[in-house]
Design an enzyme around this catalytic site. Structure first.
Site, PDB file in Angstrom:
ATOM      1  N   VAL A 138       0.845  -1.203   0.000  1.00 11.73           N
ATOM      2  CA  VAL A 138       0.000   0.000   0.000  1.00 11.73           C
ATOM      3  C   VAL A 138       0.877   1.249   0.000  1.00 11.73           C
ATOM      4  O   VAL A 138       1.705   1.438   0.894  1.00 11.73           O
ATOM      5  CB  VAL A 138      -0.931   0.033   1.235  1.00 11.73           C
ATOM      6  N   ASP A 207      -6.067  -0.965  -8.923  1.00  9.25           N
ATOM      7  CA  ASP A 207      -4.926  -1.017  -7.993  1.00  9.25           C
ATOM      8  C   ASP A 207      -5.222  -0.189  -6.732  1.00  9.25           C
ATOM      9  O   ASP A 207      -4.967  -0.638  -5.607  1.00  9.25           O
ATOM     10  CB  ASP A 207      -3.675  -0.476  -8.712  1.00  9.25           C
ATOM     11  N   LYS A 211      -5.641  -1.491  -2.727  1.00 11.43           N
ATOM     12  CA  LYS A 211      -4.979  -0.880  -1.558  1.00 11.43           C
ATOM     13  C   LYS A 211      -6.011  -0.395  -0.545  1.00 11.43           C
ATOM     14  O   LYS A 211      -5.812  -0.531   0.668  1.00 11.43           O
ATOM     15  CB  LYS A 211      -4.091   0.274  -2.028  1.00 11.43           C
ATOM     16  N   GLY A 308       7.773   2.795  -7.579  1.00 13.18           N
ATOM     17  CA  GLY A 308       9.169   2.842  -8.012  1.00 13.18           C
ATOM     18  C   GLY A 308      10.010   1.875  -7.192  1.00 13.18           C
ATOM     19  O   GLY A 308       9.656   1.504  -6.066  1.00 13.18           O
TER      20      GLY A 308
HETATM   21  P1  NDP Z   1       7.762  -6.475 -12.627  1.00 13.64           P
HETATM   22  O1  NDP Z   1       6.818  -6.828 -13.705  1.00 13.64           O
HETATM   23  O2  NDP Z   1       8.792  -5.430 -12.867  1.00 13.64           O
HETATM   24  O3  NDP Z   1       8.523  -7.789 -12.110  1.00 13.64           O
HETATM   25  C1  NDP Z   1       7.872  -9.012 -11.948  1.00 13.64           C
HETATM   26  C2  NDP Z   1       8.925 -10.083 -11.776  1.00 13.64           C
HETATM   27  O4  NDP Z   1       8.278 -11.335 -11.585  1.00 13.64           O
HETATM   28  C3  NDP Z   1       9.848 -10.237 -12.987  1.00 13.64           C
HETATM   29  O5  NDP Z   1      11.169 -10.357 -12.546  1.00 13.64           O
HETATM   30  C4  NDP Z   1       9.389 -11.549 -13.631  1.00 13.64           C
HETATM   31  O6  NDP Z   1      10.435 -12.279 -14.246  1.00 13.64           O
HETATM   32  C5  NDP Z   1       8.907 -12.300 -12.405  1.00 13.64           C
HETATM   33  N1  NDP Z   1       7.957 -13.330 -12.774  1.00 13.64           N
HETATM   34  C6  NDP Z   1       6.788 -13.202 -13.445  1.00 13.64           C
HETATM   35  N2  NDP Z   1       6.195 -14.390 -13.605  1.00 13.64           N
HETATM   36  C7  NDP Z   1       7.022 -15.299 -13.035  1.00 13.64           C
HETATM   37  C8  NDP Z   1       6.994 -16.708 -12.895  1.00 13.64           C
HETATM   38  N3  NDP Z   1       5.965 -17.412 -13.368  1.00 13.64           N
HETATM   39  N4  NDP Z   1       8.012 -17.299 -12.257  1.00 13.64           N
HETATM   40  C9  NDP Z   1       9.048 -16.590 -11.761  1.00 13.64           C
HETATM   41  N5  NDP Z   1       9.145 -15.246 -11.870  1.00 13.64           N
HETATM   42  C10 NDP Z   1       8.133 -14.617 -12.504  1.00 13.64           C
HETATM   43  O7  NDP Z   1       6.873  -6.077 -11.362  1.00 13.64           O
HETATM   44  P2  NDP Z   1       7.211  -5.076 -10.197  1.00 13.64           P
HETATM   45  O8  NDP Z   1       8.561  -5.343  -9.675  1.00 13.64           O
HETATM   46  O9  NDP Z   1       6.838  -3.703 -10.605  1.00 13.64           O
HETATM   47  O10 NDP Z   1       6.103  -5.501  -9.123  1.00 13.64           O
HETATM   48  C11 NDP Z   1       6.250  -6.667  -8.347  1.00 13.64           C
HETATM   49  C12 NDP Z   1       5.151  -6.662  -7.281  1.00 13.64           C
HETATM   50  O11 NDP Z   1       5.288  -5.488  -6.472  1.00 13.64           O
HETATM   51  C13 NDP Z   1       3.730  -6.619  -7.835  1.00 13.64           C
HETATM   52  O12 NDP Z   1       2.887  -7.316  -6.960  1.00 13.64           O
HETATM   53  C14 NDP Z   1       3.388  -5.128  -7.790  1.00 13.64           C
HETATM   54  O13 NDP Z   1       2.014  -4.897  -7.710  1.00 13.64           O
HETATM   55  C15 NDP Z   1       4.080  -4.735  -6.504  1.00 13.64           C
HETATM   56  N6  NDP Z   1       4.403  -3.341  -6.362  1.00 13.64           N
HETATM   57  C16 NDP Z   1       5.058  -2.676  -7.360  1.00 13.64           C
HETATM   58  C17 NDP Z   1       5.418  -1.352  -7.202  1.00 13.64           C
HETATM   59  C18 NDP Z   1       6.132  -0.601  -8.256  1.00 13.64           C
HETATM   60  O14 NDP Z   1       6.343   0.619  -8.067  1.00 13.64           O
HETATM   61  N7  NDP Z   1       6.553  -1.209  -9.346  1.00 13.64           N
HETATM   62  C19 NDP Z   1       5.098  -0.633  -5.963  1.00 13.64           C
HETATM   63  C20 NDP Z   1       4.441  -1.437  -4.957  1.00 13.64           C
HETATM   64  C21 NDP Z   1       4.103  -2.740  -5.162  1.00 13.64           C
HETATM   65  P3  NDP Z   1      11.232 -11.736 -15.548  1.00 13.64           P
HETATM   66  O15 NDP Z   1      11.896 -10.458 -15.104  1.00 13.64           O
HETATM   67  O16 NDP Z   1      12.196 -12.793 -15.858  1.00 13.64           O
HETATM   68  O17 NDP Z   1      10.180 -11.506 -16.596  1.00 13.64           O
HETATM   69  N1  HSE Z   2       1.269   0.693  -9.931  1.00 14.00           N
HETATM   70  C1  HSE Z   2       1.288   1.144  -8.578  1.00 14.00           C
HETATM   71  C2  HSE Z   2       1.106   2.638  -8.560  1.00 14.00           C
HETATM   72  C3  HSE Z   2       2.570   0.756  -7.919  1.00 14.00           C
HETATM   73  O1  HSE Z   2       1.276   3.279  -9.595  1.00 14.00           O
HETATM   74  O2  HSE Z   2       0.802   3.191  -7.497  1.00 14.00           O
HETATM   75  C4  HSE Z   2       2.631   1.044  -6.446  1.00 14.00           C
HETATM   76  O3  HSE Z   2       1.734   0.257  -5.745  1.00 14.00           O
END
Ligand code: NDP
Ligand code: HSE
Length: 434
Positions: A138, A207, A211, A308
């Protein structure tokens, strides 16, 4: 400097995207600090993602690689499984369940998973005594989960609301300040790592709703109820609405608002006109802000980067340090079986003022027809603005109302949409002057 008094806490990280790589970078940069704070080191032992060959900007060579994150969660040499894959079901859920069933602690940033399965996962964790942390789920780097669960634990919370999606706030800010089109600004948000893997979750309000459902559970002591959230996104907000908002003394923000009253719990996410001088109007770009109302503490506001790699890694590590240091609080503030099932209040009982934009054929009597629809539903108009005067082309008409009910307003919108002179469905934005 405090000495490490035990073995390092071992992490297996599933998902090496924006957040996963951010967590590894943070641990690399802050190792000594984390050891001081936890009283023991923090060590990554195992990692998993889809593509082993991808350069992620961090050194993975000393970690054991797993193609199968579920097997990793069950079998790797680790104390904590950090789930950073995403998605409400499928592999992310399987990773968390496998880890909890094996008695491993879980830290996740996955709001979709927790909004859909949070209560069940908390019960599962309690069965094996594992910790289940989701500070990062969140508002990115803003420590609102811990604040609600621990810092405000002496209060009954009546309201929690705020800007919960960095992507939408970034889009609305950039569109307003630069006039750039929606699609271009969304592409920026994706490139900056703010957006979800499927950005429709951001722009359609889902999203923020995930949250909000989590915040409601923590704030009100109720089971997570994502289905009870009324959800609208920002796709229908046109540059013209941002201009009209400015003219009327407002900014448009995607807000999540949850309230608990004697009747039940209301949860809603929708674009909202807020007065330009309201504190929440000053929250721009990727910044999130959450305000809570407690009966003893009054209003508490937390704000900071809502998305981020760096900010989200900061929140993930806060949970890891709690596990490492042996600090535990109930997962949603109370044991899972003590979470109440609240009456979910429908949107139709909402009361407030409205902004409505119409595209109409500019012929005599049109405004009279529109105002007749309002009169029939006893809705009182506050102001009306017509932009342009062209008998050949539709023109934009904007009106604002005094306070009314959502039920009456929905009747008004249906009545206006049915008029011959109205050429497209009205755009409606709720006004919140509180
Ligand atoms: P990304 O899409 O950047 O990364 C997802 C990762 O998961 C990648 O490394 C991908 O692998 C891996 N992945 C996907 N499917 C599989 C699988 N079947 N087996 C193994 N690995 C897998 O996502 P984010 O890092 O942005 O987000 C991750 C989590 O954090 C999500 O739940 C998102 O909602 C949450 N979040 C994100 C924020 C943000 O600012 N980005 C903020 C707060 C929460 P590969 O790289 O090899 O494709
Ligand atoms: N996609 C989400 C946002 C990431 O833009 O707020 C952080 O949870």
């Amino acid at each position: 400097m405090m000495m490490a008094n035990g073995e390092a806490v071992k992490l297996a990280i599933a998902g090496l995207g924006t957040v996963g790589a951010g967590v590894i970078a943070l641990i690399e940069a802050q190792g000594a600090l984390l050891t001081d704070r936890a009283g023991r080191g923090v060590q990554v032992t195992a990692v998993s993602a889809r593509d082993r060959a991808r350069d992620r900007g961090v050194d993975l060579s000393s970690f054991e690689w797993w193609d199968d994150p579920v097997a990793m969660a069950r079998e790797a040499d680790c104390d904590v499984v950090v789930e950073l894959i995403g998605g409400s079901d499928g592999v992310a859920k399987a990773v968390c369940e496998a880890a909890l069933d094996a008695g491993r602690h879980v830290v996740s940033a996955n709001k979709a998973l927790i909004a859909h399965h949070g209560t069940a996962l908390a019960e599962r964790a309690e069965r094996t005594g594992a910790a289940f942390g989701f500070e990062a789920a969140v508002a990115g780097g803003v420590p609102i989960v811990k604040a609600l669960r621990e810092g405000l634990a002496g209060n009954r919370i009546s309201r929690v609301h705020g800007i919960l999606n960095g992507t939408c706030n970034y889009i609305l800010t950039e569109m307003r300040e630069t006039g750039r089109p929606f699609e271009d600004v969304l592409a920026d948000a994706q490139a900056l790592g703010y957006a979800e893997a499927d950005p429709s979750f951001d722009v359609d309000g889902v999203d923020a709703a995930h949250k909000l459902a989590i915040l409601s559970s923590l704030a009100f002591g109720v089971a997570v109820d994502f289905a009870g959230v009324h959800v609208e996104g920002i796709r229908r907000i046109a540059p013209l609405d941002l201009e009209f908002a400015r003219e009327l003394g407002f900014k448009i923000k995607l807000l999540g608002i949850a309230e608990k009253t004697a009747e039940g719990v209301s949860q809603r996410v929708h674009p909202t006109m807020v007065p330009v001088d309201a504190p929440i109007a000053a929250i721009e770009g990727v910044t999130n802000a959450v305000e809570t109302e407690g009966d003893f503490v009054g209003s508490v506001v937390l704000q900071g980067a809502g998305a981020g790699g760096g900010p989200t890694a900061s929140a993930v590590i806060a949970d890891v340090l709690d596990v490492a240091a042996g600090r535990r609080a109930p997962i949603f503030g109370v044991p899972a079986d003590a979470l109440a099932t609240a009456q979910s209040l429908p949107m139709s009982v909402h009361e407030g003022a409205y902004y409505v934009r119409l595209r109409v054929i500019d012929r005599p009597g049109v405004i009279a027809d529109v105002t007749a629809v309002l009169r029939d539903q006893a809705v009182s108009m506050e102001s009306i603005i017509q932009r342009g005067r062209d008998p050949e082309e539709p023109v934009d008409v904007v009106m604002t109302t005094h306070d009314t009910t959502e039920a009456a307003m929905q009747q008004v919108l249906a009545g206006i949409d049915a008029l011959d002179a109205v050429v497209e469905p009205p755009t409606v934005i709720r006004i919140d002057r509180t």
